[in-house]
Write an enzyme that holds these catalytic residues in place. Structure first.
Site, PDB file in Angstrom:
ATOM      1  N   ASP A  11      41.852 -55.926  52.988  1.00 12.66           N
ATOM      2  CA  ASP A  11      42.318 -54.554  53.233  1.00 12.66           C
ATOM      3  C   ASP A  11      41.256 -53.853  54.065  1.00 12.66           C
ATOM      4  OD1 ASP A  11      43.818 -52.118  52.957  1.00 12.66           O
ATOM      5  OD2 ASP A  11      42.413 -51.470  51.427  1.00 12.66           O
ATOM      6  N   SER A  12      41.608 -52.693  54.596  1.00 11.39           N
ATOM      7  CA  SER A  12      40.626 -51.909  55.354  1.00 11.39           C
ATOM      8  C   SER A  12      39.532 -51.367  54.426  1.00 11.39           C
ATOM      9  CB  SER A  12      41.326 -50.747  56.055  1.00 11.39           C
ATOM     10  OG  SER A  12      42.025 -49.970  55.108  1.00 11.39           O
ATOM     11  N   TYR A  43      41.958 -47.920  59.096  1.00 11.06           N
ATOM     12  CA  TYR A  43      42.682 -48.637  60.138  1.00 11.06           C
ATOM     13  C   TYR A  43      43.869 -47.778  60.637  1.00 11.06           C
ATOM     14  CZ  TYR A  43      40.499 -53.242  59.079  1.00 11.06           C
ATOM     15  OH  TYR A  43      39.642 -54.303  58.908  1.00 11.06           O
ATOM     16  N   GLY A  44      44.340 -46.905  59.762  1.00 13.16           N
ATOM     17  CA  GLY A  44      45.581 -46.167  60.027  1.00 13.16           C
ATOM     18  C   GLY A  44      45.539 -45.244  61.223  1.00 13.16           C
ATOM     19  N   CYS A  74      46.620 -54.471  53.312  1.00 15.00           N
ATOM     20  CA  CYS A  74      46.630 -53.207  54.062  1.00 15.00           C
ATOM     21  C   CYS A  74      47.980 -53.050  54.775  1.00 15.00           C
ATOM     22  CB  CYS A  74      45.494 -53.250  55.086  1.00 15.00           C
ATOM     23  SG  CYS A  74      45.461 -51.841  56.188  1.00 15.00           S
ATOM     24  N   THR A  76      48.817 -50.958  57.142  1.00 18.49           N
ATOM     25  CA  THR A  76      48.678 -50.789  58.594  1.00 18.49           C
ATOM     26  C   THR A  76      48.485 -52.154  59.259  1.00 18.49           C
ATOM     27  OG1 THR A  76      47.601 -48.662  58.168  1.00 18.49           O
ATOM     28  CG2 THR A  76      47.404 -49.542  60.385  1.00 18.49           C
ATOM     29  N   GLU A 153      41.282 -40.460  48.371  1.00 17.39           N
ATOM     30  CA  GLU A 153      39.882 -40.907  48.276  1.00 17.39           C
ATOM     31  C   GLU A 153      38.994 -39.868  47.621  1.00 17.39           C
ATOM     32  OE1 GLU A 153      38.685 -42.432  52.068  1.00 17.39           O
ATOM     33  OE2 GLU A 153      39.652 -44.354  51.634  1.00 17.39           O
ATOM     34  N   CYS A 185      51.565 -47.355  52.081  1.00 17.55           N
ATOM     35  CA  CYS A 185      50.118 -47.289  52.312  1.00 17.55           C
ATOM     36  C   CYS A 185      49.433 -47.568  50.979  1.00 17.55           C
ATOM     37  CB  CYS A 185      49.744 -45.893  52.821  1.00 17.55           C
ATOM     38  SG  CYS A 185      47.970 -45.608  52.925  1.00 17.55           S
ATOM     39  N   THR A 186      48.334 -48.310  51.055  1.00 20.22           N
ATOM     40  CA  THR A 186      47.632 -48.703  49.819  1.00 20.22           C
ATOM     41  C   THR A 186      47.249 -47.503  48.941  1.00 20.22           C
ATOM     42  OG1 THR A 186      45.630 -48.701  51.176  1.00 20.22           O
ATOM     43  CG2 THR A 186      46.587 -50.844  50.655  1.00 20.22           C
ATOM     44  N   HIS A 187      46.979 -46.355  49.576  1.00 22.74           N
ATOM     45  CA  HIS A 187      46.472 -45.205  48.814  1.00 22.74           C
ATOM     46  C   HIS A 187      47.572 -44.374  48.143  1.00 22.74           C
ATOM     47  CE1 HIS A 187      42.979 -46.260  51.093  1.00 22.74           C
ATOM     48  NE2 HIS A 187      42.271 -45.229  50.668  1.00 22.74           N
TER      49      HIS A 187
END
Ligand code: DGL
Length: 283
Positions: A11-12, A43-44, A74, A76, A153, A185-187
Site C-alpha cells: 500500500d502507499s 499516491y492518490g 492501495c 489508487t 490520518e 480508498c484504504t482510509h
C-alpha cells in the site's frame, strides 16, 4: 500440494493494514510480507505515470521475499497499475477494485451505485470500466473525496468538520438515490460512521478488504497454494519511512504485537527498474 511462501501485500502507507487484518482473520495460517511506501504517500494525488512506477517498484520489492502472490491493497495503485502488474509479473496479482465492484453489484437493490475514492482512483475510471462491462445498465456515480485521507490520518473520525465535508462530498449521491456506496480508498472505512450517518442507514457501504481476501482465499484453495499450517506463520512489515509510527498505529489497529517494522532504503526501491522484471519472474 501446498505452498508455505508468504503473501505479499503493499500500500502507499498504513491503510493496507485493513487487508492484513482480513488475512489474519480469514487465512490465519498464511505468512505476510507487507510493504507500506510511507516515504511517497499519498499516491492518490500523484500522476498515473508516477503511481505505475511506484506500484511496480513496490511489487518488485516484495518479489525479493519470495512471495507466492501479491495483493495491491492501495485502491489508487489498484485502479491505475493493476493491469500493468498483471502483464509484467508471472504470479497471481490481486487488486481491490474488482472485489469491491462485484460486492456492490451483488448488494444493490435499485441498480444505483456510488464510488468514492482518491482523485487518482476516480479519474482512472477503473470502476466505470469494470462495472459497465459486467452490467451496462447500472447507474454509477463517482466522487473524489481527497480531504477524507488527511481527516482519517488525523483521527478526526466524528468531528463537525468531518461531517460537514462528508455532507458536501456526498450530497449529489444522496440526491441521486444511490443505495450502495463503495468505499474505494484504504482510509475511508475509518470514516464509516460519519459516511453512514450522512448517507442514511439504508445505504449499504462496501469495504473491499473483506471481499478481496475472500477472492485470495478461493484462489489459494483452487491452486492448492495454501500454507499447510504445520509451522506458525511469520509476518514481516517494511516501510520506506518512519517505522516507529507504523509500528505504533499498526499494533493498535491489528490488536497484536508486530515484529519490529523494518525500514527500507528509498534508494534501493528507486533502483528497482521495470526492465529487470523478467529476470525476477518466479513461476
Ligand atoms: N492508499 C490510498 C488509496 O487507497 C490512499 C492514500 C493515498 O492517497 O496514498 O487510494
Amino acid at each position: 500440494m501446498s505452498d508455505s511462501r508468504p503473501i505479499g501485500i503493499f500500500d502507499s502507507g498504513i491503510g493496507g493494514l485493513t487487508v492484513v487484518h482480513e488475512v489474519f482473520r480469514q487465512l490465519p495460517d498464511e505468512s505476510v510480507v507487507y510493504f507500506g511506501d510511507t516515504a511517497r504517500v499519498p499516491y492518490g494525488t500523484k500522476s498515473a505515470q508516477s503511481v505505475q512506477r511506484f506500484a511496480m517498484q513496490d511489487a518488485m520489492f516484495l518479489l525479493k521475499y519470495n512471495v507466492k502472490m501479491i495483493v495491491v491493497a492501495c485502491h489508487t495503485a489498484s485502479a491505475i497499475a493493476l493491469n500493468l502488474l498483471c502483464d509484467q509479473l508471472s504470479l497471481p496479482v490481486f487488486g481491490v477494485t474488482e472485489p469491491g465492484g462485484k460486492a456492490a453489484l451483488k448488494q444493490t437493490r435499485n441498480g444505483k451505485i456510488g464510488v468514492i475514492g482518491t482523485r487518482g482512483t476516480i479519474h482512472s475510471k477503473a470502476y466505470d470500466r469494470y462495472m459497465n462491462a459486467l452490467h451496462p445498465d447500472i447507474f454509477l456515480m463517482t466522487q473524489p473525496c481527497p480531504l477524507f485521507v488527511p481527516l482519517a490520518e488525523e483521527g478526526w473520525m466524528d468531528t463537525d468538520v468531518t461531517e460537514r465535508i462528508a455532507q458536501i462530498y456526498l450530497s449529489s449521491m444522496k440526491r441521486a438515490g444511490i443505495d450502495t456506496l463503495i468505499l474505494g480508498c484504504t482510509h475511508y472505512p475509518l470514516l464509516k460512521g460519519v459516511i453512514q450517518q450522512v448517507m442514511g442507514s439504508d445505504v449499504i457501504l462496501i469495504d473491499s478488504a473483506e471481499e478481496t481476501v475472500r477472492s485470495v482465499k478461493q484462489v489459494l484453495q483452487k491452486k492448492q497454494m495454501n500454507n499447510p499450517g504445520q509451522r506458525k506463520p511469520i509476518h514481516r512489515f517494511f516501510v520506506s519511512d518512519i517505522p516507529d509510527q507504523f509500528q505504533e498505529i499498526g499494533e493498535r489497529f491489528l490488536g497484536c504485537t508486530l515484529s519490529p517494522v523494518e525500514q527500507v532504503d528509498m534508494e534501493v526501491i528507486e533502483m528497482l527498474k521495470i526492465s529487470k522484471i523478467s529476470s525476477m519472474k518466479i513461476e
